[in-house]
Design a protein around this motif. Structure first.
Motif, PDB file in Angstrom:
ATOM      1  N   ALA A 100      44.899  55.854  18.049  1.00 13.42           N
ATOM      2  CA  ALA A 100      45.452  57.527  18.675  1.00 13.42           C
ATOM      3  C   ALA A 100      47.495  57.523  18.595  1.00 13.42           C
ATOM      4  N   CYS A 101      47.677  57.484  17.813  1.00 12.66           N
ATOM      5  CA  CYS A 101      49.126  57.453  18.102  1.00 12.66           C
ATOM      6  C   CYS A 101      49.991  58.814  16.907  1.00 12.66           C
ATOM      7  N   GLY A 102      50.854  59.596  17.863  1.00 15.18           N
ATOM      8  CA  GLY A 102      51.345  60.443  16.725  1.00 15.18           C
ATOM      9  C   GLY A 102      52.651  60.133  16.119  1.00 15.18           C
ATOM     10  N   GLU A 103      53.908  59.212  16.714  1.00 18.92           N
ATOM     11  CA  GLU A 103      54.370  58.966  16.043  1.00 18.92           C
ATOM     12  C   GLU A 103      54.773  57.643  16.410  1.00 18.92           C
ATOM     13  N   ALA A 104      55.362  57.391  15.004  1.00 16.50           N
ATOM     14  CA  ALA A 104      55.407  56.041  14.600  1.00 16.50           C
ATOM     15  C   ALA A 104      57.022  55.551  15.596  1.00 16.50           C
ATOM     16  N   SER A 105      56.723  54.240  15.637  1.00 11.51           N
ATOM     17  CA  SER A 105      58.220  53.324  16.140  1.00 11.51           C
ATOM     18  C   SER A 105      59.263  53.209  15.154  1.00 11.51           C
ATOM     19  N   PRO A 106      60.393  53.601  15.729  1.00  8.48           N
ATOM     20  CA  PRO A 106      61.231  53.581  13.897  1.00  8.48           C
ATOM     21  C   PRO A 106      62.289  52.092  14.119  1.00  8.48           C
ATOM     22  N   LEU A 107      61.585  50.866  15.502  1.00  9.70           N
ATOM     23  CA  LEU A 107      61.725  49.900  15.205  1.00  9.70           C
ATOM     24  C   LEU A 107      60.701  49.474  14.669  1.00  9.70           C
ATOM     25  N   ALA A 108      59.174  49.692  14.661  1.00  9.13           N
ATOM     26  CA  ALA A 108      58.663  49.100  13.663  1.00  9.13           C
ATOM     27  C   ALA A 108      58.598  49.348  12.219  1.00  9.13           C
ATOM     28  N   TRP A 109      58.960  50.443  11.805  1.00  7.78           N
ATOM     29  CA  TRP A 109      59.116  50.704  10.859  1.00  7.78           C
ATOM     30  C   TRP A 109      60.508  49.964   9.898  1.00  7.78           C
ATOM     31  N   ARG A 110      61.279  49.697  10.280  1.00 10.63           N
ATOM     32  CA  ARG A 110      62.185  49.387   9.724  1.00 10.63           C
ATOM     33  C   ARG A 110      61.293  47.874   9.311  1.00 10.63           C
ATOM     34  N   PHE A 111      60.630  47.381  10.049  1.00  7.63           N
ATOM     35  CA  PHE A 111      59.650  46.319   8.694  1.00  7.63           C
ATOM     36  C   PHE A 111      59.291  46.505   7.847  1.00  7.63           C
ATOM     37  N   LEU A 112      58.058  48.042   8.148  1.00  4.45           N
ATOM     38  CA  LEU A 112      56.663  48.087   7.451  1.00  4.45           C
ATOM     39  C   LEU A 112      57.774  48.795   6.350  1.00  4.45           C
ATOM     40  N   ASP A 113      59.042  49.641   6.394  1.00  4.12           N
ATOM     41  CA  ASP A 113      59.201  50.882   4.715  1.00  4.12           C
ATOM     42  C   ASP A 113      59.127  49.139   3.866  1.00  4.12           C
ATOM     43  N   GLN A 114      59.872  47.800   4.507  1.00  2.00           N
ATOM     44  CA  GLN A 114      60.345  47.475   3.336  1.00  2.00           C
ATOM     45  C   GLN A 114      59.275  46.475   2.883  1.00  2.00           C
ATOM     46  N   CYS A 115      58.328  45.852   3.489  1.00  6.49           N
ATOM     47  CA  CYS A 115      57.059  44.755   3.201  1.00  6.49           C
ATOM     48  C   CYS A 115      55.678  45.523   3.023  1.00  6.49           C
ATOM     49  N   VAL A 116      55.348  46.772   4.120  1.00  6.02           N
ATOM     50  CA  VAL A 116      54.235  47.309   3.755  1.00  6.02           C
ATOM     51  C   VAL A 116      53.598  47.574   1.833  1.00  6.02           C
ATOM     52  N   ASP A 117      52.507  47.091   1.301  1.00  2.00           N
ATOM     53  CA  ASP A 117      52.543  48.672   0.199  1.00  2.00           C
ATOM     54  C   ASP A 117      51.864  49.319  -0.662  1.00  2.00           C
ATOM     55  N   ASP A 118      50.682  49.597   0.730  1.00  3.84           N
ATOM     56  CA  ASP A 118      49.836  50.439   0.317  1.00  3.84           C
ATOM     57  C   ASP A 118      49.972  51.336   2.352  1.00  3.84           C
ATOM     58  N   PHE A 119      49.905  52.146   2.541  1.00  6.64           N
ATOM     59  CA  PHE A 119      49.636  52.616   3.410  1.00  6.64           C
ATOM     60  C   PHE A 119      48.391  54.027   3.372  1.00  6.64           C
ATOM     61  N   MET A 120      46.788  53.554   3.971  1.00  2.60           N
ATOM     62  CA  MET A 120      46.012  54.426   3.625  1.00  2.60           C
ATOM     63  C   MET A 120      45.977  54.843   4.653  1.00  2.60           C
ATOM     64  N   THR A 121      44.575  56.702   4.768  1.00  2.00           N
ATOM     65  CA  THR A 121      44.203  56.351   6.030  1.00  2.00           C
ATOM     66  C   THR A 121      42.645  56.591   5.881  1.00  2.00           C
ATOM     67  N   ILE A 122      41.664  56.820   7.100  1.00  2.00           N
ATOM     68  CA  ILE A 122      40.543  56.613   6.807  1.00  2.00           C
ATOM     69  C   ILE A 122      39.453  57.503   8.470  1.00  2.00           C
ATOM     70  N   GLY A 123      38.525  57.867   7.892  1.00  2.00           N
ATOM     71  CA  GLY A 123      37.871  58.791   9.164  1.00  2.00           C
ATOM     72  C   GLY A 123      37.533  57.902  10.144  1.00  2.00           C
ATOM     73  N   ASP A 124      36.821  58.684  10.883  1.00  2.00           N
ATOM     74  CA  ASP A 124      35.823  57.856  12.284  1.00  2.00           C
ATOM     75  C   ASP A 124      34.858  57.433  12.419  1.00  2.00           C
ATOM     76  N   ALA A 160      40.960  50.874  -5.429  1.00  2.00           N
ATOM     77  CA  ALA A 160      40.596  50.070  -5.677  1.00  2.00           C
ATOM     78  C   ALA A 160      42.170  49.034  -6.365  1.00  2.00           C
ATOM     79  N   GLN A 161      42.297  48.941  -8.162  1.00  4.81           N
ATOM     80  CA  GLN A 161      42.586  49.131  -9.114  1.00  4.81           C
ATOM     81  C   GLN A 161      44.455  48.657  -8.539  1.00  4.81           C
ATOM     82  N   ALA A 162      44.546  50.218  -8.020  1.00  8.22           N
ATOM     83  CA  ALA A 162      46.054  50.653  -7.240  1.00  8.22           C
ATOM     84  C   ALA A 162      46.561  49.888  -6.493  1.00  8.22           C
ATOM     85  N   THR A 163      45.705  49.167  -6.090  1.00  9.55           N
ATOM     86  CA  THR A 163      46.121  48.047  -5.072  1.00  9.55           C
ATOM     87  C   THR A 163      45.719  46.570  -5.215  1.00  9.55           C
ATOM     88  N   GLY A 164      45.688  46.584  -6.562  1.00  6.49           N
ATOM     89  CA  GLY A 164      45.234  44.923  -7.137  1.00  6.49           C
ATOM     90  C   GLY A 164      43.898  43.759  -7.170  1.00  6.49           C
TER      91      GLY A 164
END
Length: 409
Positions: free
Chosen positions: A293-317, A360-364
């Motif tokens: 439950a975090c409202g703002e991304a860590s800029p340092l972590a984002w340097r890595f995630l922006d370059q290697c995370v293929d998909d971002f998704m959200t889920i409900g409680d 599912a197909q979009a994420t391989g």
């Protein structure tokens, strides 16, 4: 919601990122952590869940179980102590301090006037409080309004002084920075901000121990990743960056597909992917998945995630709760597992994707996929766990013991 990240790279791990997070430093951190009496000596289990894999239609499904890492109950036990050790080494550069001696508490007299502080949703604060008590310094933890009394008491049990604020997590981060500046305390946070990156880097480096164990426990052939897909919890991005960077450096262009999962109402990484920069969440940030439950991304972590995370998704409680229950139930071939609210997010994300053939197909994801999810915590808030699952954690662990006994026979 699902978003494919078109900026994700399939190149080798870049040198500019390796200068920040790398396998060598992760292994050094792992060696230091092996001396802490609050960490179990053996690696956490990597469970295969064949019945779940068959039901979901993938070739293999494995779960890394961080609930057994430590009496602290979560993966956070890897980050806070390493950050604290490295902070002390920087503060006393001329004393030739032994990291093993620090984590064994042999310099307590020297550290008695050191005060460290952090904002937390629970698990990081508990790990920092425990590490501070071991090393011999003082700890002040700032809690926001949505942190349960149960989690507050668990942190206080390790000797931390608690300060409560009425705002949310990001406001608690701001208050922590203000208090530290006013009192001469040292912030040991798992999220970065302008001018504050060294300690969040050290925290993330500690999380590399998880990836190192995964490699040791699962390698099929030299240099070949055992998994095609790795689901990682969101939050500010520290865990995802720590694990993904290690696996990317090891496997290079043959790295797995990384999918980050976070709550709908705390979608800071999803929004970061949309904007191409570290961004803020658009929702209330009040999720049962407290650790995410975090409202703002860590800029340092984002340097890595922006370059290697293929998909971002959200889920409900409700997705997380359903995943907790399914994992607790177990089957004839799948061990019953105690997985906390945030710990269930990766598995919940996998379930959600496989309920929608287009996504599912979009994420391989298909019948040949070998999937890894990480349970980042056990029942760190036992009453919340029981309310979600309809069964106590002890009851699930009892059934787990029977399952293990029957399997051994």
């Amino acid at each position: 919601m699902l978003m494919t990240n078109k900026r994700a790279s399939r190149a080798d791990y870049p040198d500019e990122l390796k200068a920040i997070l790398n396998v060598e430093s992760a292994e050094q951190s792992r060696a230091w952590l092996s001396n802490w009496n609050l960490l179990n000596a053996c690696a956490t289990p990597l469970w295969d869940l064949p019945d779940a894999a068959a039901r979901l239609g993938v070739a293999r499904l494995s779960l890394k179980d961080e609930s057994t890492r430590s009496p602290l109950g979560s993966f956070k036990a890897l980050g806070a102590p390493i950050a604290l050790i490295r902070l002390v080494l920087r503060l006393w550069p001329g004393h030739d301090l032994d990291p093993k001696g620090l984590i064994e508490g042999r310099y307590k007299d020297m550290l008695t006037n050191l005060v460290v502080t952090s904002a937390t949703d629970g698990n990081h604060g508990k790990a920092l409080a425990a590490a501070a008590r071991t090393l011999g310094c003082h700890c002040v933890i700032v809690l926001h309004a949505n942190v349960s009394v149960e989690r507050e008491q668990a942190i206080a049990a390790y000797g931390a002084r608690i300060i409560r604020i009425s705002g949310n997590y990001d406001e608690s981060v701001e208050e922590t920075a203000r208090l530290a500046k006013e009192n001469g305390w040292h912030v040991v946070s798992d999220t970065s901000y302008e001018g504050y990156e060294a300690i969040p880097r050290d925290v993330m480096q500690g999380y590399g121990a998880i990836a190192a164990e995964i490699v040791e426990q699962s390698e099929r052939h030299a240099g070949e990743c055992a998994f095609t897909h790795v689901f990682l919890q969101g939050g500010v991005g520290g865990l995802a960056a720590g694990v993904a960077s290690y696996l990317w450096e090891i496997h290079g262009r043959k790295r797995p597909r990384f999918i980050v999962v976070e709550p709908q109402q705390a979608d800071c990484l999803y929004q970061s992917a949309r904007e191409g920069r570290a961004a803020k969440a658009t929702g209330s940030v009040d999720s049962i998945m407290a650790g995410l439950a975090c409202g703002e991304a860590s800029p340092l972590a984002w340097r890595f995630l922006d370059q290697c995370v293929d998909d971002f998704m959200t889920i409900g409680d409700n997705d997380a709760i359903a995943a907790m229950r399914r994992l607790a139930a177990g089957t004839g071939a799948d061990i019953p597992l105690v997985v906390g609210e945030s710990g269930a997010a990766g598995y919940a994300g996998l379930e959600a994707l496989l309920q929608d053939s287009q996504r599912a197909q979009a994420t391989g994801l298909n019948g040949d996929s070998r999937v890894l999810v990480i349970s980042t915590e056990g029942a760190t808030a036992p009453t919340v766990y029981e309310a979600c699952v309809g069964e106590t954690a002890d009851s699930v662990l009892s059934r787990q013991a029977h399952w293990l006994d029957a399997t051994v026979r």
